[in-house]
Each structure stands twice: as structure tokens, then as C-alpha cells.
Scaffold this motif. Structure first.
Motif, PDB file in Angstrom:
ATOM      1  N   UNK A  51       2.421   9.943  -9.648  1.00 33.32           N
ATOM      2  CA  UNK A  51       3.575   9.312 -10.274  1.00 33.32           C
ATOM      3  C   UNK A  51       4.659  10.345 -10.575  1.00 33.32           C
ATOM      4  N   UNK A  52       5.875   9.834 -10.846  1.00 34.91           N
ATOM      5  CA  UNK A  52       7.015  10.740 -11.032  1.00 34.91           C
ATOM      6  C   UNK A  52       7.934  10.178 -12.103  1.00 34.91           C
ATOM      7  N   UNK A  53       8.341  11.033 -13.049  1.00 33.79           N
ATOM      8  CA  UNK A  53       9.312  10.654 -14.075  1.00 33.79           C
ATOM      9  C   UNK A  53      10.605  11.416 -13.837  1.00 33.79           C
ATOM     10  N   UNK A  54      11.690  10.680 -13.696  1.00 28.14           N
ATOM     11  CA  UNK A  54      13.017  11.278 -13.537  1.00 28.14           C
ATOM     12  C   UNK A  54      13.797  11.021 -14.813  1.00 28.14           C
ATOM     13  N   UNK A  55      14.240  12.108 -15.480  1.00 31.74           N
ATOM     14  CA  UNK A  55      14.839  12.000 -16.801  1.00 31.74           C
ATOM     15  C   UNK A  55      16.283  12.476 -16.814  1.00 31.74           C
ATOM     16  N   UNK A  56      17.070  11.886 -17.694  1.00 39.40           N
ATOM     17  CA  UNK A  56      18.450  12.265 -17.955  1.00 39.40           C
ATOM     18  C   UNK A  56      19.271  12.400 -16.668  1.00 39.40           C
ATOM     19  N   UNK A  57      19.771  13.608 -16.347  1.00 38.75           N
ATOM     20  CA  UNK A  57      20.663  13.703 -15.179  1.00 38.75           C
ATOM     21  C   UNK A  57      19.927  13.628 -13.843  1.00 38.75           C
ATOM     22  N   UNK A  58      18.582  13.610 -13.882  1.00 39.10           N
ATOM     23  CA  UNK A  58      17.813  13.402 -12.647  1.00 39.10           C
ATOM     24  C   UNK A  58      17.602  11.916 -12.364  1.00 39.10           C
ATOM     25  N   UNK A 112       0.872  -1.177   0.000  1.00 36.87           N
ATOM     26  CA  UNK A 112       0.000   0.000   0.000  1.00 36.87           C
ATOM     27  C   UNK A 112       0.907   1.225   0.000  1.00 36.87           C
ATOM     28  N   UNK A 113       1.347   1.620  -1.190  1.00 41.12           N
ATOM     29  CA  UNK A 113       2.299   2.717  -1.332  1.00 41.12           C
ATOM     30  C   UNK A 113       1.560   4.016  -1.647  1.00 41.12           C
ATOM     31  N   UNK A 114       2.061   5.146  -1.131  1.00 43.37           N
ATOM     32  CA  UNK A 114       1.422   6.433  -1.432  1.00 43.37           C
ATOM     33  C   UNK A 114       1.582   6.846  -2.890  1.00 43.37           C
ATOM     34  N   UNK A 115       2.691   6.448  -3.530  1.00 45.44           N
ATOM     35  CA  UNK A 115       2.955   6.842  -4.906  1.00 45.44           C
ATOM     36  C   UNK A 115       2.520   5.781  -5.900  1.00 45.44           C
ATOM     37  N   UNK A 116       2.202   6.202  -7.132  1.00 35.11           N
ATOM     38  CA  UNK A 116       1.801   5.262  -8.163  1.00 35.11           C
ATOM     39  C   UNK A 116       2.985   4.635  -8.863  1.00 35.11           C
ATOM     40  N   UNK A 117       3.628   5.401  -9.767  1.00 32.13           N
ATOM     41  CA  UNK A 117       4.699   4.850 -10.591  1.00 32.13           C
ATOM     42  C   UNK A 117       5.901   5.793 -10.583  1.00 32.13           C
ATOM     43  N   UNK A 118       7.069   5.235 -10.338  1.00 37.26           N
ATOM     44  CA  UNK A 118       8.319   5.985 -10.398  1.00 37.26           C
ATOM     45  C   UNK A 118       9.091   5.491 -11.618  1.00 37.26           C
ATOM     46  N   UNK A 119       9.312   6.379 -12.591  1.00 37.84           N
ATOM     47  CA  UNK A 119       9.972   5.988 -13.842  1.00 37.84           C
ATOM     48  C   UNK A 119      11.300   6.710 -14.003  1.00 37.84           C
ATOM     49  N   UNK A 120      12.307   5.950 -14.406  1.00 44.04           N
ATOM     50  CA  UNK A 120      13.619   6.504 -14.728  1.00 44.04           C
ATOM     51  C   UNK A 120      13.786   6.410 -16.243  1.00 44.04           C
ATOM     52  N   UNK A 121      13.867   7.571 -16.924  1.00 46.19           N
ATOM     53  CA  UNK A 121      13.894   7.581 -18.377  1.00 46.19           C
ATOM     54  C   UNK A 121      15.152   8.160 -18.972  1.00 46.19           C
ATOM     55  N   UNK A 122      15.799   7.388 -19.849  1.00 48.51           N
ATOM     56  CA  UNK A 122      16.964   7.858 -20.597  1.00 48.51           C
ATOM     57  C   UNK A 122      18.006   8.540 -19.703  1.00 48.51           C
ATOM     58  N   UNK A 123      18.544   7.819 -18.710  1.00 45.44           N
ATOM     59  CA  UNK A 123      19.549   8.430 -17.825  1.00 45.44           C
ATOM     60  C   UNK A 123      20.749   8.959 -18.611  1.00 45.44           C
ATOM     61  N   UNK A 124      21.298  10.063 -18.153  1.00 44.51           N
ATOM     62  CA  UNK A 124      22.487  10.645 -18.772  1.00 44.51           C
ATOM     63  C   UNK A 124      23.701   9.814 -18.374  1.00 44.51           C
TER      64      UNK A 124
END
Length: 251
Positions: free
Chosen positions: A97-104, A60-72
Motif C-alpha cells: 500500500x501507499x500513502x501520498x500526503x500533502x504536496x504529494x 486482481x490488482x498488484x497494490x493493496x490500498x492507495x491513500x491520499x491524505x490531507x492534500x496541500x
């Protein structure tokens, strides 16, 4: 599967493979008229002994989806522009939900935020080390705290509580067969860390078709269980890209 067909009265199959069969895409097998995926919904288990370690209760998590996209990764040759779009698209499917991209999209961010989400998705490169499988890794952006290589060895010391970890990356489902016929690799690492299930790939996948497959999968996941959601996504992508290379790597 032909020798067993008379015994297969259920549509949902769990396969515990042996030896080299760990590397076989069962969904793509063909009997001359149809593929296995058209008749059965298949889930893989690295070994029966692993069952005792799997979580049975949904988190039972508070967040939906955590995505890591195209890391630098510090080299433009490793850029995955479709993976970046994939990460953005799938996080719009679920609230909180949260998308973390490139250098994030750092290894540090995964270790910091990973426990707060029901689904964790890596749209990045993966690396399989057949000689030292504990060094197999999902490649993320590095920072002052971590080198960016999230290895199997590190996963054994982490604690997750995710319903699903999706490794939308290259060769993430591979591992070295140990003496007990279990597979030492990223799949087992995430299961031991506390994920209830994994989606991983058997070979170096295509960026564009994989992006479309994953977007369809998460859309299906709102109405279906994980196995059926993946199966339906693969059947849909198969219409556009018939060759198994484009859709059968994931299990």
C-alpha cells in the motif's frame, strides 16, 4: 421503513432512493427503540439502471490500498491533520500500500497510479456544486499538469479497476437529481470510471471522528465484506460519538 417491515425478511438491504430520499441517512433512522443500523445492513444504489455499468468481477490488482491524505491546497485553513494520520494508519493495514500526503497527494498522482490498486482512499476535502454537478470535485494538490480539482466530468473520461473507492471527504455522496431520478455527482462518476463500489459522505464530516471511523472500517474489512465492515465501524464509533452527525454521513 415501517410500512415494509413485514416484507423485510433479510438483514441485507439495497435501497434505490427516489428524489430527496437520496439525501437521507437511512442508517440513522430510529423507531423509538433502535436505529436502522442496529437491525439492517444497508447499501445504496443511485439508480437501478446503473447496474448494467457496474463491474461484477473483483479486480486482481498488484497494490493493496492507495491513500491520499490531507492534500496541500495552498491554504492552512484547509489543513486536515487527522486525515493525514488516517491515510498513514490505513495503509499499514494492507500489504503493498501507499500513502501520498500533502504536496504529494496530487491529482496527477491519482491519474498515474490509480489503476494499480484494489482500494483507493481520499482523506481530503470534497466540493459539491448543486448548479453544475459535473464540476463537483475531490480536492487534491495541484501541480504543473493538473489543477488539483478531480471533477465528475474528468472521472467520466478515466478508466479505473478498483474494488472500492472511499471518499472520506465532505459532501462527496451528494449530487443533483436528474430527470431520470439518478444522481449526478461524484458517486456516479467513480462508478462509471470503473469502481465496483463507493463509500461517500452526505454532509461536512468531523475530521477526528471520521479518522477513527475509517481506521476501524479498514481493520474490519480484513474479516468482513464492505457493507458489514462499514456497519460495524459505525456501531463502534456510535458508542463514543452517539449523535448521527459523527458517524451516519457515510454510506
Amino acid at each position: 421503513l415501517r410500512p415494509l417491515e413485514g416484507l423485510l425478511t433479510q438483514r441485507n438491504l439495497i435501497i434505490v432512493a427516489h428524489g430527496a430520499l437520496h439525501y437521507l441517512p437511512f442508517n440513522a433512522l430510529h423507531n423509538g427503540t433502535e436505529r436502522v443500523i442496529e437491525r439492517y445492513s444497508i447499501r445504496m444504489l443511485p439508480s437501478a439502471s446503473l447496474l448494467q455499468y457496474l463491474r461484477t468481477q473483483k479486480p486482481d490488482r498488484p497494490g493493496g490500498l492507495l491513500a491520499f491524505g490531507n492534500p496541500d491546497l495552498g491554504d492552512p485553513r484547509y489543513n486536515l491533520r487527522h486525515a493525514q494520520r488516517e491515510a498513514v494508519a490505513i495503509t499499514q493495514t494492507f500489504p503493498q500500500s501507499k500513502a501520498l500526503l500533502q504536496n504529494q497527494a496530487t491529482e496527477t498522482a491519482f491519474k498515474q497510479f490509480g489503476r494499480g490498486f484494489k482500494y483507493i482512499h481520499f482523506a481530503s476535502h470534497g466540493e459539491f456544486d448543486s448548479e453544475v454537478p459535473l464540476k463537483s470535485a475531490v480536492l487534491l494538490a495541484k501541480d504543473a499538469q493538473n489543477d488539483g480539482a478531480l471533477t465528475v466530468n474528468e472521472l467520466y473520461s478515466l478508466s479505473l479497476d478498483a474494488d472500492l473507492v472511499t471518499l472520506s471527504a465532505c459532501e462527496t455522496g451528494l449530487g443533483k437529481i436528474s430527470n431520470g431520478d439518478d444522481v449526478v455527482g461524484l458517486t456516479r462518476g467513480f462508478l462509471y470510471a470503473g469502481s465496483r463500489s463507493i463509500i461517500a459522505s452526505l454532509w461536512k464530516v468531523d475530521d477526528l471522528s471520521t479518522s477513527q471511523l475509517m481506521t476501524q472500517f479498514y481493520s474490519n474489512l480484513q474479516q468482513s465484506n464492505k457493507g458489514e465492515a462499514l456497519r460495524q465501524a459505525q456501531l463502534e464509533i456510535q458508542k463514543k460519538y452517539p449523535h448521527p452527525f459523527f458517524w451516519a454521513a457515510f454510506q
